[in-house]
Motif scaffolding. Sequence first.
Motif, PDB file in Angstrom:
ATOM      1  N   LYS A  83       0.811  -1.219   0.000  1.00  0.00           N
ATOM      2  CA  LYS A  83       0.000   0.000   0.000  1.00  0.00           C
ATOM      3  C   LYS A  83       0.849   1.276   0.000  1.00  0.00           C
ATOM      4  O   LYS A  83       0.349   2.355  -0.267  1.00  0.00           O
ATOM      5  N   SER A  84       2.127   1.164   0.331  1.00  0.00           N
ATOM      6  CA  SER A  84       2.971   2.362   0.403  1.00  0.00           C
ATOM      7  C   SER A  84       4.269   2.129  -0.373  1.00  0.00           C
ATOM      8  O   SER A  84       4.691   0.995  -0.596  1.00  0.00           O
ATOM      9  N   ASP A  85       4.905   3.235  -0.752  1.00  0.00           N
ATOM     10  CA  ASP A  85       6.193   3.134  -1.445  1.00  0.00           C
ATOM     11  C   ASP A  85       7.258   2.530  -0.534  1.00  0.00           C
ATOM     12  O   ASP A  85       8.171   1.855  -1.011  1.00  0.00           O
ATOM     13  N   ASP A  86       7.147   2.745   0.763  1.00  0.00           N
ATOM     14  CA  ASP A  86       8.103   2.143   1.699  1.00  0.00           C
ATOM     15  C   ASP A  86       7.991   0.621   1.671  1.00  0.00           C
ATOM     16  O   ASP A  86       9.003  -0.083   1.651  1.00  0.00           O
ATOM     17  N   ALA A  87       6.765   0.111   1.663  1.00  0.00           N
ATOM     18  CA  ALA A  87       6.550  -1.341   1.599  1.00  0.00           C
ATOM     19  C   ALA A  87       7.067  -1.894   0.275  1.00  0.00           C
ATOM     20  O   ALA A  87       7.689  -2.964   0.239  1.00  0.00           O
ATOM     21  N   LYS A 118       0.269  -1.255  -8.165  1.00  0.00           N
ATOM     22  CA  LYS A 118       0.182   0.121  -8.665  1.00  0.00           C
ATOM     23  C   LYS A 118      -0.901   0.280  -9.730  1.00  0.00           C
ATOM     24  O   LYS A 118      -1.319   1.389 -10.013  1.00  0.00           O
TER      25      LYS A 118
END
Length: 95
Positions: A15-19, A47
């Motif tokens: 769900k996040s760019d960090d993940a 994405k």
Amino acid sequence: MATKLYDYDPADALKSDDAIEVFLADAFETGDAGYIAKALGVVARAKGMTSIARATGLAREQLYRSLSEDGNPTLETTIAVMKAIGFQITGKRAA
């Protein structure tokens, strides 16, 4: 009583760019081309494969094939997908 099993899609967890960054770093560390291609496919699905296809100029079907465990994406395709998902391939010295 039988246990009910559900399909798990790892794209749902990204769900996040960090993940995504952690997920891709782990895939690249394996050095396994099939695993890396499949991981890129998972991220592309997270994405939105249609938007990735538009951004890369490649057909969705081609992306699904290339970014599977049995796929063998070209370096050009890999770079295009990485750019479309907002990441880049960088070189670093092996440990």
